[in-house]
Motif scaffolding. Structure first.
Motif, short mmCIF file in Angstrom:
data_model
loop_
_atom_site.label_atom_id
_atom_site.label_comp_id
_atom_site.label_asym_id
_atom_site.label_seq_id
_atom_site.Cartn_x
_atom_site.Cartn_y
_atom_site.Cartn_z
N PHE A 1 -83.11 28.74 50.52
CA PHE A 1 -83.69 29.85 49.76
C PHE A 1 -82.70 30.18 48.65
CE2 PHE A 1 -85.66 30.02 53.84
CZ PHE A 1 -86.91 30.62 53.68
N THR A 2 -83.19 30.22 47.40
CA THR A 2 -82.29 30.39 46.25
C THR A 2 -82.70 31.59 45.40
OG1 THR A 2 -81.92 28.01 46.17
CG2 THR A 2 -81.28 29.27 44.24
N PHE A 3 -81.70 32.38 45.03
CA PHE A 3 -81.87 33.49 44.08
C PHE A 3 -81.26 33.08 42.74
CE2 PHE A 3 -82.03 35.66 48.15
CZ PHE A 3 -83.00 36.65 47.96
N ASP A 4 -81.77 33.67 41.66
CA ASP A 4 -81.32 33.35 40.31
C ASP A 4 -80.69 34.58 39.68
OD1 ASP A 4 -80.92 32.39 37.77
OD2 ASP A 4 -83.03 32.03 37.32
N ARG A 5 -79.46 34.44 39.21
CA ARG A 5 -78.81 35.55 38.50
C ARG A 5 -79.21 35.59 37.03
NH1 ARG A 5 -74.85 37.91 41.50
NH2 ARG A 5 -73.74 36.67 43.08
N GLU B 1 -77.53 30.46 46.93
CA GLU B 1 -78.36 29.65 47.82
C GLU B 1 -77.95 29.86 49.27
OE1 GLU B 1 -78.74 24.93 48.76
OE2 GLU B 1 -79.15 25.53 46.69
N TYR B 2 -78.95 30.02 50.14
CA TYR B 2 -78.74 30.16 51.57
C TYR B 2 -79.42 28.98 52.27
CZ TYR B 2 -77.57 34.98 50.30
OH TYR B 2 -77.00 36.10 49.74
N ASP B 3 -78.69 28.33 53.18
CA ASP B 3 -79.19 27.11 53.82
C ASP B 3 -79.22 27.21 55.33
OD1 ASP B 3 -79.38 25.85 51.32
OD2 ASP B 3 -77.32 25.12 51.44
N TRP B 4 -80.23 26.57 55.92
CA TRP B 4 -80.33 26.34 57.36
C TRP B 4 -80.52 24.84 57.59
CZ3 TRP B 4 -82.04 30.61 54.93
CH2 TRP B 4 -81.85 31.87 55.53
N PHE B 5 -80.06 24.35 58.74
CA PHE B 5 -80.14 22.92 59.04
C PHE B 5 -80.77 22.71 60.43
CE2 PHE B 5 -76.25 23.90 56.62
CZ PHE B 5 -76.55 23.25 55.42
N PRO B 6 -82.06 22.96 60.56
CA PRO B 6 -82.71 22.84 61.88
C PRO B 6 -82.55 21.45 62.49
CG PRO B 6 -84.15 23.91 60.28
CD PRO B 6 -83.02 23.34 59.50
#
Length: 294
Positions: free
Chosen positions: A67-71, A54-59
């Motif tokens: 945004f999340t990828f699944d293994r 998971e990649y996060d931004w906090f505007p």
């Protein structure tokens, strides 16, 4: 969930809607994650655990954009696109009517709607989550609205968007539908996800297509009705497999099964649906890896 205390500005709401457009485009495969990073900048946080990246931004610290990828559903050990999510801070109130998301190009979920040749929709557009929540963790006036992305019938996944709102029950003493709910403008969270079909669902879809196209008696010289991998048959059984493009004519078939290898005479034969090109990864046919045949 705390009571919202301040209003999100119009500029901040426009930014939120821009994030939704970016997230949906990523989920649909229209842009890569590199494109996302070029647009939003370097992620402020990364989590890699439990099969998820998971990649996060906090505007402005008023929302979290993820945004999340699944293994778990990875193809060739490459994580697959999974989920885009926005969570609005509890202390912030929005003024974005749910009807605004009809403009995304998705369609409202409708129970009983046909999804493909084997499945129908089981969910509803409106869900009174807060009223039916037994854990007590959700406010009674929390509801969800659901949209679905129209996709080709051979898509290996579905795309759904869920929008969580706070509003007002007209009659709070009954668990009602959308007609009993008003002022759904305080958007709290957004989730847009890919849901990959299970192997058995893909197999059922292929079997239904195989039966459907079988009735058409597709033979050498017939026009292919759909791009995919097709199985060639002689009178004695399956001997060949090829990817054939829609509109092209079916070729002759091998007289010696492809899994035995080598060259052989070719003859007129019948062609049956096998699978879509998207399903080739990991697909074997009589012990033959089909990747090289696409």
């Amino acid at each position: 969930m705390a009571v919202p205390q301040k209003k999100m500005s119009e500029a901040q709401q426009r930014a939120l809607l821009r994030y939704v457009d970016i997230g949906l485009n990523w989920i649909k495969g229209g842009i890569s994650f590199d494109d996302v990073v070029r647009t939003l900048g370097k992620p402020e946080f990364k989590s890699d655990q439990l099969g998820k990246i998971e990649y996060d931004w906090f505007p402005e610290n008023i929302m979290t954009v993820s945004f999340t990828f699944d293994r778990e559903n990875s193809a060739d050990d490459k994580p697959t696109i999974s989920t885009f999510r926005i969570s609005v801070a509890d202390s912030v109130h929005t003024n974005i009517p749910y009807e605004q998301f009809d403009s995304l190009g998705m369609q409202r979920v409708a129970r009983g709607e046909r999804l493909d040749n084997i499945r129908t929709e089981k969910d509803e557009f409106f869900s009174p989550n807060g009223m039916i929540d037994t854990s007590g963790s959700l406010p009674k006036n929390y509801v969800r609205f659901a949209w679905r992305q129209p996709l080709p019938e051979d898509s290996p996944y579905d795309i759904y968007a869920s929008f969580g709102y706070l509003g007002e029950w007209i009659n709070p003493h009954i668990v009602g539908g959308l007609s009993n709910f008003r002022n759904a403008v305080d958007l709290r969270d957004i989730t847009i996800s890919r849901f990959y079909l299970l192997p058995e669902e893909l197999q059922q879809r292929n079997e239904a297509k195989r039966q459907k196209y079988g009735y058409m008696n597709l033979r050498t010289g017939s026009v292919c009705p759909e791009t995919g991998l097709w199985e060639g048959w002689t009178e004695t059984g399956a001997t060949d497999v090829l990817q054939v493009e829609k509109g092209r004519k079916f070729d002759v078939v091998r007289t010696v099964p492809a899994w035995e290898g080598g060259s052989c005479p070719m003859i007129d034969g019948r062609w049956y649906w096998l699978c879509s090109p998207d399903q080739v990864a990991g697909f074997t046919w009589h012990g033959v890896n089909l990747r090289g045949r696409t």
